[in-house]
Design a protein around this motif. Structure first.
Motif, PDB file in Angstrom:
ATOM      1  N   GLY A  92       0.813  -1.216   0.000  1.00 15.75           N
ATOM      2  CA  GLY A  92       0.000   0.000   0.000  1.00 15.75           C
ATOM      3  C   GLY A  92       0.841   1.257   0.000  1.00 15.75           C
ATOM      4  O   GLY A  92       0.519   2.234  -0.684  1.00 15.75           O
ATOM      5  N   LEU A  93       1.935   1.237   0.750  1.00 16.51           N
ATOM      6  CA  LEU A  93       2.857   2.380   0.751  1.00 16.51           C
ATOM      7  C   LEU A  93       3.499   2.544  -0.621  1.00 16.51           C
ATOM      8  O   LEU A  93       3.603   3.653  -1.150  1.00 16.51           O
ATOM      9  CB  LEU A  93       3.936   2.186   1.815  1.00 16.51           C
ATOM     10  CG  LEU A  93       3.500   2.384   3.261  1.00 16.51           C
ATOM     11  CD1 LEU A  93       4.501   1.750   4.219  1.00 16.51           C
ATOM     12  CD2 LEU A  93       3.332   3.867   3.566  1.00 16.51           C
ATOM     13  N   ALA A  94       3.922   1.433  -1.203  1.00 12.58           N
ATOM     14  CA  ALA A  94       4.579   1.487  -2.519  1.00 12.58           C
ATOM     15  C   ALA A  94       3.633   1.988  -3.596  1.00 12.58           C
ATOM     16  O   ALA A  94       4.044   2.718  -4.504  1.00 12.58           O
ATOM     17  CB  ALA A  94       5.121   0.106  -2.887  1.00 12.58           C
ATOM     18  N   LYS A  95       2.357   1.616  -3.508  1.00 10.52           N
ATOM     19  CA  LYS A  95       1.368   2.030  -4.507  1.00 10.52           C
ATOM     20  C   LYS A  95       0.791   3.416  -4.231  1.00 10.52           C
ATOM     21  O   LYS A  95       0.027   3.928  -5.037  1.00 10.52           O
ATOM     22  CB  LYS A  95       0.217   1.022  -4.548  1.00 10.52           C
ATOM     23  CG  LYS A  95       0.597  -0.307  -5.154  1.00 10.52           C
ATOM     24  CD  LYS A  95      -0.621  -1.200  -5.237  1.00 10.52           C
ATOM     25  CE  LYS A  95      -0.326  -2.476  -5.986  1.00 10.52           C
ATOM     26  NZ  LYS A  95      -1.524  -3.323  -6.109  1.00 10.52           N
ATOM     27  N   GLY A  96       1.116   3.994  -3.080  1.00 14.18           N
ATOM     28  CA  GLY A  96       0.598   5.315  -2.744  1.00 14.18           C
ATOM     29  C   GLY A  96      -0.807   5.299  -2.176  1.00 14.18           C
ATOM     30  O   GLY A  96      -1.401   6.355  -1.996  1.00 14.18           O
ATOM     31  N   GLN A  97      -1.343   4.133  -1.866  1.00 15.25           N
ATOM     32  CA  GLN A  97      -2.675   4.050  -1.249  1.00 15.25           C
ATOM     33  C   GLN A  97      -2.607   4.490   0.213  1.00 15.25           C
ATOM     34  O   GLN A  97      -3.593   4.943   0.780  1.00 15.25           O
ATOM     35  CB  GLN A  97      -3.214   2.620  -1.334  1.00 15.25           C
ATOM     36  CG  GLN A  97      -3.433   2.154  -2.752  1.00 15.25           C
ATOM     37  CD  GLN A  97      -3.608   0.644  -2.839  1.00 15.25           C
ATOM     38  OE1 GLN A  97      -3.128  -0.112  -2.013  1.00 15.25           O
ATOM     39  NE2 GLN A  97      -4.300   0.216  -3.877  1.00 15.25           N
ATOM     40  N   VAL A  98      -1.437   4.318   0.801  1.00 16.09           N
ATOM     41  CA  VAL A  98      -1.152   4.765   2.159  1.00 16.09           C
ATOM     42  C   VAL A  98       0.023   5.723   2.044  1.00 16.09           C
ATOM     43  O   VAL A  98       1.012   5.419   1.375  1.00 16.09           O
ATOM     44  CB  VAL A  98      -0.784   3.569   3.077  1.00 16.09           C
ATOM     45  CG1 VAL A  98      -0.366   4.060   4.449  1.00 16.09           C
ATOM     46  CG2 VAL A  98      -1.932   2.580   3.161  1.00 16.09           C
ATOM     47  N   LYS A  99      -0.099   6.874   2.651  1.00 14.30           N
ATOM     48  CA  LYS A  99       0.974   7.876   2.621  1.00 14.30           C
ATOM     49  C   LYS A  99       1.707   7.846   3.949  1.00 14.30           C
ATOM     50  O   LYS A  99       1.093   7.646   4.999  1.00 14.30           O
ATOM     51  CB  LYS A  99       0.407   9.277   2.409  1.00 14.30           C
ATOM     52  CG  LYS A  99      -0.529   9.414   1.220  1.00 14.30           C
ATOM     53  CD  LYS A  99       0.216   9.510  -0.062  1.00 14.30           C
ATOM     54  CE  LYS A  99      -0.779   9.847  -1.171  1.00 14.30           C
ATOM     55  NZ  LYS A  99      -0.457   9.278  -2.415  1.00 14.30           N
ATOM     56  N   ALA A 100       3.004   8.041   3.905  1.00 17.37           N
ATOM     57  CA  ALA A 100       3.797   8.099   5.133  1.00 17.37           C
ATOM     58  C   ALA A 100       4.902   9.124   4.981  1.00 17.37           C
ATOM     59  O   ALA A 100       5.510   9.239   3.923  1.00 17.37           O
ATOM     60  CB  ALA A 100       4.373   6.728   5.457  1.00 17.37           C
ATOM     61  N   LYS A 101       5.131   9.865   6.067  1.00 15.11           N
ATOM     62  CA  LYS A 101       6.219  10.841   6.119  1.00 15.11           C
ATOM     63  C   LYS A 101       7.014  10.575   7.377  1.00 15.11           C
ATOM     64  O   LYS A 101       6.454  10.207   8.407  1.00 15.11           O
ATOM     65  CB  LYS A 101       5.670  12.268   6.176  1.00 15.11           C
ATOM     66  CG  LYS A 101       5.007  12.742   4.911  1.00 15.11           C
ATOM     67  CD  LYS A 101       4.692  14.221   4.984  1.00 15.11           C
ATOM     68  CE  LYS A 101       3.346  14.387   5.656  1.00 15.11           C
ATOM     69  NZ  LYS A 101       2.841  15.737   5.678  1.00 15.11           N
ATOM     70  N   GLY A 102       8.315  10.737   7.273  1.00 17.08           N
ATOM     71  CA  GLY A 102       9.162  10.570   8.447  1.00 17.08           C
ATOM     72  C   GLY A 102      10.073   9.380   8.303  1.00 17.08           C
ATOM     73  O   GLY A 102      10.528   9.059   7.200  1.00 17.08           O
ATOM     74  N   GLN A 103      10.324   8.716   9.405  1.00 18.90           N
ATOM     75  CA  GLN A 103      11.286   7.629   9.477  1.00 18.90           C
ATOM     76  C   GLN A 103      10.667   6.320   8.955  1.00 18.90           C
ATOM     77  O   GLN A 103      10.312   5.419   9.716  1.00 18.90           O
ATOM     78  CB  GLN A 103      11.787   7.475  10.908  1.00 18.90           C
ATOM     79  CG  GLN A 103      12.458   8.729  11.414  1.00 18.90           C
ATOM     80  CD  GLN A 103      12.859   8.621  12.871  1.00 18.90           C
ATOM     81  OE1 GLN A 103      12.949   7.550  13.436  1.00 18.90           O
ATOM     82  NE2 GLN A 103      13.116   9.762  13.488  1.00 18.90           N
ATOM     83  N   ILE A 104      10.588   6.222   7.639  1.00 14.76           N
ATOM     84  CA  ILE A 104       9.911   5.099   6.983  1.00 14.76           C
ATOM     85  C   ILE A 104      10.587   3.769   7.297  1.00 14.76           C
ATOM     86  O   ILE A 104       9.918   2.748   7.478  1.00 14.76           O
ATOM     87  CB  ILE A 104       9.833   5.330   5.454  1.00 14.76           C
ATOM     88  CG1 ILE A 104       9.179   6.677   5.126  1.00 14.76           C
ATOM     89  CG2 ILE A 104       9.081   4.184   4.781  1.00 14.76           C
ATOM     90  CD1 ILE A 104       7.819   6.901   5.732  1.00 14.76           C
TER      91      ILE A 104
END
Length: 133
Positions: A92-104
């Motif tokens: 989901g993170l790779a596809k952009g369905q889930v967004k994350a900022k910071g210490q991934i």
């Protein structure tokens, strides 16, 4: 229509799992050792949850003054699927369905710690799934 009827249900089910996670025999000590603050912003319905994954383990519902090391944004239905064990958060993170900022990198190391919590979540939502919650 969203699985969650209102923000209080996100708190009841997802927040509830996070609250219990700090005491989980497998995951709890590892979460406390992570020493990070995770903020998750859910949409549909809108809800904000901050989890201090450190020795003074805390789950804060709503806006918080704690500075997050990681901020994630996702639809609440995606979170429901994740906690059921039916959604791969890394994909989901790779596809952009889930967004994350910071210490991934730290976030990616935390994801496997959630797997033992999936049965707790499924038990929490069982009545809602049967339409009696």
């Amino acid at each position: 229509m969203s699985f969650f009827s209102d923000p209080s249900e996100i708190d009841r089910y997802i927040g509830g799992v996070f609250r219990e996670a700090g005491e989980h025999p497998q995951s709890g000590p590892k979460f406390r050792a992570a020493n990070i603050v995770l903020r998750v912003i859910y949409t549909d319905p809108d809800y904000e949850l901050t989890v201090a994954l450190r020795e003074d383990f805390q789950v804060i519902c709503g806006p918080s003054d704690l500075k997050p090391d990681i901020t994630m944004t996702m639809p609440a239905d995606v979170a429901d699927r994740f906690w059921r064990g039916d959604y791969n958060l890394t994909v989901g993170l790779a596809k952009g369905q889930v967004k994350a900022k910071g210490q991934i990198g730290k976030l990616l190391r935390l994801i496997p710690l959630t797997k033992p919590l999936f049965p707790m979540y499924r038990a929490k939502i069982a009545d809602k799934d049967r339409g009696v919650a």
